[in-house]
Write a protein that holds these residues in place. Structure first.
Motif, PDB file in Angstrom:
ATOM      1  N   ASP A 118      -9.512   8.513   7.821  1.00  0.00           N
ATOM      2  CA  ASP A 118      -9.108   8.372   6.424  1.00  0.00           C
ATOM      3  C   ASP A 118      -7.990   9.355   6.067  1.00  0.00           C
ATOM      4  N   MET A 119      -8.083  10.573   6.582  1.00  0.00           N
ATOM      5  CA  MET A 119      -7.044  11.567   6.276  1.00  0.00           C
ATOM      6  C   MET A 119      -5.692  11.121   6.847  1.00  0.00           C
ATOM      7  N   VAL A 120      -5.687  10.690   8.106  1.00  0.00           N
ATOM      8  CA  VAL A 120      -4.442  10.243   8.739  1.00  0.00           C
ATOM      9  C   VAL A 120      -3.885   9.029   7.988  1.00  0.00           C
ATOM     10  N   THR A 121      -4.781   8.107   7.619  1.00  0.00           N
ATOM     11  CA  THR A 121      -4.361   6.904   6.891  1.00  0.00           C
ATOM     12  C   THR A 121      -3.719   7.265   5.556  1.00  0.00           C
ATOM     13  N   ARG A 122      -4.311   8.209   4.841  1.00  0.00           N
ATOM     14  CA  ARG A 122      -3.742   8.613   3.545  1.00  0.00           C
ATOM     15  C   ARG A 122      -2.358   9.241   3.710  1.00  0.00           C
ATOM     16  N   PHE A 123      -2.187  10.068   4.755  1.00  0.00           N
ATOM     17  CA  PHE A 123      -0.847  10.632   4.982  1.00  0.00           C
ATOM     18  C   PHE A 123       0.151   9.522   5.335  1.00  0.00           C
ATOM     19  N   GLN A 124      -0.288   8.571   6.137  1.00  0.00           N
ATOM     20  CA  GLN A 124       0.627   7.481   6.525  1.00  0.00           C
ATOM     21  C   GLN A 124       0.819   6.452   5.406  1.00  0.00           C
ATOM     22  N   SER A 125      -0.034   6.496   4.389  1.00  0.00           N
ATOM     23  CA  SER A 125       0.047   5.471   3.338  1.00  0.00           C
ATOM     24  C   SER A 125       1.330   5.580   2.512  1.00  0.00           C
ATOM     25  N   ILE A 126       2.095   6.660   2.738  1.00  0.00           N
ATOM     26  CA  ILE A 126       3.421   6.752   2.131  1.00  0.00           C
ATOM     27  C   ILE A 126       4.253   5.523   2.503  1.00  0.00           C
ATOM     28  N   ILE A 127       3.963   4.938   3.658  1.00  0.00           N
ATOM     29  CA  ILE A 127       4.731   3.766   4.121  1.00  0.00           C
ATOM     30  C   ILE A 127       4.561   2.599   3.143  1.00  0.00           C
ATOM     31  N   SER A 128       3.314   2.243   2.828  1.00  0.00           N
ATOM     32  CA  SER A 128       3.116   1.100   1.917  1.00  0.00           C
ATOM     33  C   SER A 128       3.410   1.468   0.469  1.00  0.00           C
ATOM     34  N   GLU A 129       3.257   2.752   0.127  1.00  0.00           N
ATOM     35  CA  GLU A 129       3.636   3.190  -1.225  1.00  0.00           C
ATOM     36  C   GLU A 129       5.124   2.904  -1.450  1.00  0.00           C
ATOM     37  N   ILE A 140       6.998   0.757   0.340  1.00  0.00           N
ATOM     38  CA  ILE A 140       7.276  -0.688   0.455  1.00  0.00           C
ATOM     39  C   ILE A 140       7.138  -1.348  -0.917  1.00  0.00           C
ATOM     40  N   LYS A 141       6.121  -0.958  -1.679  1.00  0.00           N
ATOM     41  CA  LYS A 141       5.859  -1.600  -2.974  1.00  0.00           C
ATOM     42  C   LYS A 141       7.057  -1.483  -3.916  1.00  0.00           C
ATOM     43  N   TRP A 142       7.569  -0.271  -4.085  1.00  0.00           N
ATOM     44  CA  TRP A 142       8.697  -0.166  -5.046  1.00  0.00           C
ATOM     45  C   TRP A 142      10.004  -0.669  -4.453  1.00  0.00           C
ATOM     46  N   GLN A 143      10.117  -0.550  -3.133  1.00  0.00           N
ATOM     47  CA  GLN A 143      11.356  -1.051  -2.508  1.00  0.00           C
ATOM     48  C   GLN A 143      11.423  -2.579  -2.577  1.00  0.00           C
ATOM     49  N   LEU A 144      10.274  -3.221  -2.389  1.00  0.00           N
ATOM     50  CA  LEU A 144      10.261  -4.675  -2.432  1.00  0.00           C
ATOM     51  C   LEU A 144      10.459  -5.170  -3.865  1.00  0.00           C
ATOM     52  N   LYS A 145       9.909  -4.409  -4.799  1.00  0.00           N
ATOM     53  CA  LYS A 145      10.101  -4.724  -6.219  1.00  0.00           C
ATOM     54  C   LYS A 145      11.600  -4.749  -6.550  1.00  0.00           C
ATOM     55  N   GLU A 146      12.324  -3.752  -6.035  1.00  0.00           N
ATOM     56  CA  GLU A 146      13.771  -3.705  -6.256  1.00  0.00           C
ATOM     57  C   GLU A 146      14.494  -4.898  -5.641  1.00  0.00           C
ATOM     58  N   LYS A 147      14.035  -5.297  -4.449  1.00  0.00           N
ATOM     59  CA  LYS A 147      14.778  -6.317  -3.703  1.00  0.00           C
ATOM     60  C   LYS A 147      14.340  -7.740  -3.992  1.00  0.00           C
ATOM     61  N   GLU A 148      13.040  -7.919  -4.244  1.00  0.00           N
ATOM     62  CA  GLU A 148      12.490  -9.266  -4.402  1.00  0.00           C
ATOM     63  C   GLU A 148      11.913  -9.505  -5.793  1.00  0.00           C
ATOM     64  N   GLY A 149      11.894  -8.438  -6.606  1.00  0.00           N
ATOM     65  CA  GLY A 149      11.325  -8.558  -7.945  1.00  0.00           C
ATOM     66  C   GLY A 149       9.807  -8.635  -7.961  1.00  0.00           C
ATOM     67  N   LYS A 150       9.168  -8.353  -6.842  1.00  0.00           N
ATOM     68  CA  LYS A 150       7.704  -8.297  -6.800  1.00  0.00           C
ATOM     69  C   LYS A 150       7.258  -7.273  -5.760  1.00  0.00           C
ATOM     70  N   ALA A 193      -0.049   1.076  11.422  1.00  0.00           N
ATOM     71  CA  ALA A 193      -0.611  -0.118  10.787  1.00  0.00           C
ATOM     72  C   ALA A 193      -1.409   0.251   9.534  1.00  0.00           C
ATOM     73  N   ALA A 194      -2.256   1.265   9.641  1.00  0.00           N
ATOM     74  CA  ALA A 194      -3.087   1.662   8.493  1.00  0.00           C
ATOM     75  C   ALA A 194      -2.205   2.078   7.317  1.00  0.00           C
ATOM     76  N   GLY A 195      -1.117   2.802   7.610  1.00  0.00           N
ATOM     77  CA  GLY A 195      -0.209   3.228   6.547  1.00  0.00           C
ATOM     78  C   GLY A 195       0.533   2.064   5.921  1.00  0.00           C
ATOM     79  N   THR A 196       0.858   1.074   6.741  1.00  0.00           N
ATOM     80  CA  THR A 196       1.588  -0.108   6.260  1.00  0.00           C
ATOM     81  C   THR A 196       0.683  -1.016   5.426  1.00  0.00           C
ATOM     82  N   TYR A 197      -0.595  -1.079   5.769  1.00  0.00           N
ATOM     83  CA  TYR A 197      -1.526  -1.973   5.062  1.00  0.00           C
ATOM     84  C   TYR A 197      -2.098  -1.340   3.789  1.00  0.00           C
ATOM     85  N   TYR A 198      -2.170  -0.007   3.779  1.00  0.00           N
ATOM     86  CA  TYR A 198      -3.057   0.717   2.854  1.00  0.00           C
ATOM     87  C   TYR A 198      -3.036   0.211   1.417  1.00  0.00           C
ATOM     88  N   HIS A 199      -1.875   0.158   0.807  1.00  0.00           N
ATOM     89  CA  HIS A 199      -1.814  -0.215  -0.618  1.00  0.00           C
ATOM     90  C   HIS A 199      -1.892  -1.723  -0.841  1.00  0.00           C
TER      91      HIS A 199
END
Ligand SMILES: *Cc1c(COP(=O)(O)O)cnc(C)c1O
Length: 394
Positions: A201-212, A214-224, A240-246
């Motif tokens: 869980d600790m490693v996943t939370r540190f890696q979750s910056i990846i999906s955090e 992705i969310k705002w970057q995709l919002k900018e590019k795709e509007g969602k 994978a865990a960081g990419t999936y997390y959010h």
């Protein structure tokens, strides 16, 4: 269905902390404090400052136009390959070195297989001026000389693991033995979303910056914020865990995992844990792992050293068992072909691990308006010799 860890350290039936009594004080101290420490304002500030100025985050979310045209979907690449040290692993080692400092530890140990996690750990120890010992199998030391040299330049001591098959699992055993003997001053930086709770869980939370991001970057590019699919390769499962997390609880986002099939699932030389594994205990947690009928861990095989692990983290076992994620496996050949394809179509040479995620197109068809985000976990510089030998480039 719940996909995040529960209070006891489990993802469904997987996880927990199966550790020798001598390690209990260390792991228990971490378990009690990790959430509190991690979300302190001063910790978050230091963590994000280093991610920005030292690692170079946010990593770009790149729309791969030619790859998209080739495969008939809207493909975005999350460029973890552009991070300092060349992969996602540094997100975790930055987080854990800050954790170790807050816990008052002044000595770091780590295990490494191909040397990527060893280099990421030696890097942050140099950054913080903290003593670093990396355990590495004797065979891996011989076949990964450039990474051994990097660790030494960075001031780490590389100790050979001489027992067993002299590879990653033996290095892990040596690191655990060291930790048992040095419980007060030493923090063990585990390199993937594996190990006893709270590590996954600790490693996943540190890696979750990846999906955090992705969310705002995709919002900018795709509007969602949500893509139709997130796709990543799985060794132990940290990128994978960081990419999936959010996205775990957003059921409209499909989750796809690609494991290494090596020379083929039925070849006896594979690392496709979901296809070949059974429930067991490895490195302190209950998860899917490749083992013989009497429970001895099977030596895995993959052309990519980072996917050459006989288990997957407990989150992934749960995602597999519950059906939340689709699991595929790509052979050496499929991955190498996909790595070459990305190089030619986009001018990006991927790590062979990441090339496994790209090999999803050998296994699944998407709709033209599907938005895909693929984790490009690392760059291919470290794999150049393997590419050269495989494609007879020299
Ligand atoms: C180590 C590594 C992996 C595999 O580790 P995970 O914990 O499964 O992410 C994947 N890609 C690269 C580039 C790596 O260095």
């Amino acid at each position: 269905m719940k996909y995040h860890v529960d209070e006891k350290g489990y993802y469904g039936e997987f996880g927990g902390a199966f550790i020798p009594e001598m390690l209990y004080p260390n792991v228990e101290e971490l378990r009690q404090k990790y959430i509190e420490i991690m979300y302190e304002e001063s910790f978050q500030k230091e963590f994000h400052q280093l991610l920005k100025d030292y690692v170079g985050r946010p990593s770009p979310l790149y729309y791969a136009k030619r790859l998209s045209e080739k495969h008939g979907a809207k493909i975005y690449l999350k460029r973890e390959d552009l991070n300092h040290t060349g992969a996602h692993k540094v997100n975790n080692t930055i987080g854990q070195i800050l954790m170790a400092k807050r816990l008052g530890k002044n000595r770091i140990i780590a295990e490494t297989g191909a040397g990527q996690h060893g280099v990421a750990t030696a890097t942050v120890c140099a950054l913080m001026g903290i003593k670093c010992v990396v355990y590495m199998g004797e065979i891996d030391i011989a076949r990964q000389a450039p990474n051994v040299a990097r660790m030494k330049m960075l001031g780490a001591e590389v100790r050979p693991a001489l027992s067993g098959s002299k590879t990653l699992k033996d290095a892990t055993n040596e690191a655990i033995r060291d930790w048992i003997n040095n419980p007060v001053d030493t923090h063990y930086i585990i390199g993937s979303a594996i190990g006893p709770h709270p590590y996954p869980d600790m490693v996943t939370r540190f890696q979750s910056i990846i999906s955090e991001e992705i969310k705002w970057q995709l919002k900018e590019k795709e509007g969602k914020e949500n893509p139709d699919y997130v796709i990543a390769c799985i060794g132990g499962g940290s990128n994978a865990a960081g990419t999936y997390y959010h996205f775990l609880d957003d059921m409209e986002v499909g989750i796809i995992a690609v494991e290494a099939a090596g020379k083929g699932i039925d070849s006896g030389e594979s690392a496709a844990t979901s296809a070949l594994g059974k429930v067991g205990i490895i490195h302190g947690c209950k998860t899917m792992l490749m083992q013989t009928n009497d429970g001895q861990i099977t030596e895995p095989y993959s052309i990519s050293a980072g996917l050459d692990y006989p288990g997957v983290g407990p989150m992934h076992s749960h995602l597999y068992k519950s059906g939340r994620a689709e699991f595929y496996s790509a052979t050496d050949e499929e991955a190498m072909r996909s790595g070459l394809e990305l190089s030619k179509l986009e001018g990006i040479i991927p790590a062979i691990e990441s090339a496994h995620a790209l090999a999803i197109f050998e296994h699944k068809k998407f709709n033209p308006d599907d938005v895909l985000v693929i984790s490009l976990s690392g760059r291919g510089d470290k794999d150049l010799q393997t590419y050269i030998d495989y494609f007879k480039l020299a």
